[in-house]
Motif scaffolding. Structure first.
Motif, PDB file in Angstrom:
ATOM      1  N   ARG A  95       0.596  -0.925   0.103  1.00 29.40           N
ATOM      2  CA  ARG A  95      -0.220  -0.074   0.108  1.00 29.40           C
ATOM      3  C   ARG A  95       0.869   1.367   0.076  1.00 29.40           C
ATOM      4  N   ALA A  98       2.710   1.811  -3.853  1.00 31.32           N
ATOM      5  CA  ALA A  98       1.712   2.159  -4.546  1.00 31.32           C
ATOM      6  C   ALA A  98       1.557   3.364  -3.957  1.00 31.32           C
ATOM      7  N   ALA A  99       1.228   4.023  -2.985  1.00 30.68           N
ATOM      8  CA  ALA A  99       1.043   5.271  -2.860  1.00 30.68           C
ATOM      9  C   ALA A  99       2.161   6.072  -3.571  1.00 30.68           C
ATOM     10  N   LEU A 128      -3.709   0.302  -3.451  1.00 24.95           N
ATOM     11  CA  LEU A 128      -3.540   2.071  -2.852  1.00 24.95           C
ATOM     12  C   LEU A 128      -5.852   1.462  -2.775  1.00 24.95           C
ATOM     13  N   LEU A 135      -6.801  -0.420   3.469  1.00 26.12           N
ATOM     14  CA  LEU A 135      -6.230  -2.040   3.395  1.00 26.12           C
ATOM     15  C   LEU A 135      -6.575  -3.580   3.886  1.00 26.12           C
ATOM     16  N   SER A 163      -9.628   0.716  -5.384  1.00 26.27           N
ATOM     17  CA  SER A 163      -8.396   0.774  -6.218  1.00 26.27           C
ATOM     18  C   SER A 163      -8.334   1.851  -6.172  1.00 26.27           C
ATOM     19  N   ILE A 165      -5.427   2.989  -7.623  1.00 26.76           N
ATOM     20  CA  ILE A 165      -4.333   3.386  -8.692  1.00 26.76           C
ATOM     21  C   ILE A 165      -4.501   2.371 -10.046  1.00 26.76           C
TER      22      ILE A 165
END
Length: 422
Positions: A95, A98-99, A128, A135, A163, A165
């Motif tokens: 997570r 991805a951020a 994300l 999460l 999501s 992303i």
């Protein structure tokens, strides 16, 4: 004779994996360096090896970036940061990575280049949650889907819509920079919108599609995820979205290429290869029943190919776990195949995930030989009972017939080969 068969089956599996080795397939597809910055991002079980191959062959200026791969799949890179995270159920490391990746691509200009390295496993590793979700919500949905028997297209449709992303959102955030996605396919049909849940390509699916999939499999929790899908507040970027107009996708390795490499090994050993398909799906034990039927047809009638031959196939089967075993679609396929063949003389097989991990086990797959059932019975291991428990891993572990490779650092889905002697 059994050891000769095992060696040939292993050589075919190894050739399939080597055909998708990032060191072999990345260099020929690198884009021209830009006038501006060169940013490398990515996710997947092969992404770290892809990043290393890119660094070693890059002819432009400085590189920077971050890719996230599965625990145990990292390789050292000089300029690109490598982060490890959990697969198949995402964790906090994935997570956070991805951020960071999403933030990195924001604010770029038209002279900048983003190279996205995407391979199998990216969907879980690039986790994300959409605004309003946690999460833990995504983890719960992932676990439920993995146990439900849902296929990869269905799972990734749901993941996209939970999501921030996936489903083209990463490419939209990178606009107006040029984006080139280098992909290693692990999905039936090589659809880039399915590989890693398509973070860099338009998404043809909808919130309604995702909700229908959860209803199909009776998944009603967590409530926050269901509510998010029902509200459908912000759809994923669709085909024709101008923000994705400058995004390019290059497929650098596929399951078909892996099957053709294995076919060459079989042919050199005197077996006529017959590729049955690179996108075979369905419950693993049902696919096994069909494959066993084809093998019997070869033995009895020389159709659809005369003996000696090798029946090759790829794709991604599923396992609906109802027993107390550990699942694993390749070992479930092989156990089902062994039961259906009943010790048919002259027929051997291998099946394995080309990433080296079958399900959640650090085992790629296993081997079936004509004496598999007899050896199991001598050990007091009941093949049919093991199959009923979804315990293929336990069955082949007891026999010493597991296929263990360690992380292969690539992933072109499952590989199956059935050898039929002359």
């Amino acid at each position: 004779m059994s050891e000769d068969r095992r060696r040939l089956l292993r050589a075919m599996f190894d050739a399939a994996v080597a055909a998708a080795d990032p060191a072999r397939v990345v260099p020929a597809h690198l884009p021209a360096p830009p006038r501006g910055r060169s940013l490398v991002i990515g996710a997947g079980k092969a992404s770290a090896a892809m990043a290393r191959a890119l660094e070693e062959h890059w002819q432009g200026g400085p590189l920077e970036g971050l890719v996230v791969t599965r625990y145990g799949h990292a390789v050292p890179c000089r300029q690109i940061e490598i982060v490890e995270a959990a697969h198949p159920v995402p964790d906090e490391a994935g997570r956070a990575a991805a951020a960071r990746i999403l933030e990195m691509v924001r604010g770029l200009g038209p002279d900048d280049l983003v190279i996205a390295l995407v391979s199998g496993g990216a969907s879980s590793l690039l986790a994300l949650p959409a605004p309003g979700l946690t999460l833990e919500d995504k983890q719960a949905v992932n676990r439920a889907l993995l146990r439900s028997g849902a296929n990869i297209n269905e799972m990734n449709c749901v993941r996209k819509h939970l999501s921030a992303i996936k489903g083209g959102r990463l490419a939209a955030a990178a606009h107006p920079a040029r984006l080139v996605a280098l992909m290693i396919s692990d999905v039936p049909g090589d659809d880039p919108s399915v590989i890693g849940s398509g973070p860099t390509v338009p998404d043809p699916t909808s919130f309604a599609d995702a909700l229908a999939i959860l209803h199909k499999y009776g998944i009603t929790e967590p409530a926050a995820a269901i509510r998010h899908l029902e509200q459908a507040a912000e759809e994923t970027p669709k085909p024709g979205d101008p923000r994705l107009a400058s995004a390019e996708t290059v497929m650098i390795a596929t399951p078909q290429g892996a099957l053709e490499a294995a076919a060459a090994i079989a042919r050199a050993a005197g077996y006529e290869p017959l590729i049955l398909g690179d996108a075979i799906e369905g419950e693993a034990r049902e696919v096994a029943r069909v494959m066993a039927g084809i093998a019997r047809q070869v033995v009895r009638h020389g159709q659809p190919a005369p003996r000696p031959c090798a029946l090759l196939s790829g794709g991604e089967t599923t396992v609906t776990v109802r027993g107390g075993g550990r699942g694993g679609r390749n070992v479930e396929f092989l156990l089902g195949l062994a039961v259906e063949l009943g010790g048919l003389d002259g027929v051997s097989a291998v099946a394995g995930d080309t990433d080296g991990v079958d399900g959640a086990e650090e085992v790629a797959g296993a081997f079936v030989l004509p004496d598999t059932l007899a050896r199991a019975a001598a050990l007091g291991v009941d093949a049919k009972a093991s199959l009923a428990e979804n315990d293929g891993h336990g069955f082949f572990e007891a026999l010493g017939d597991q296929l263990v490779t360690g992380p292969t650092l690539t992933n072109v889905n499952d590989f199956r080969a059935i050898l039929i002697e002359g």
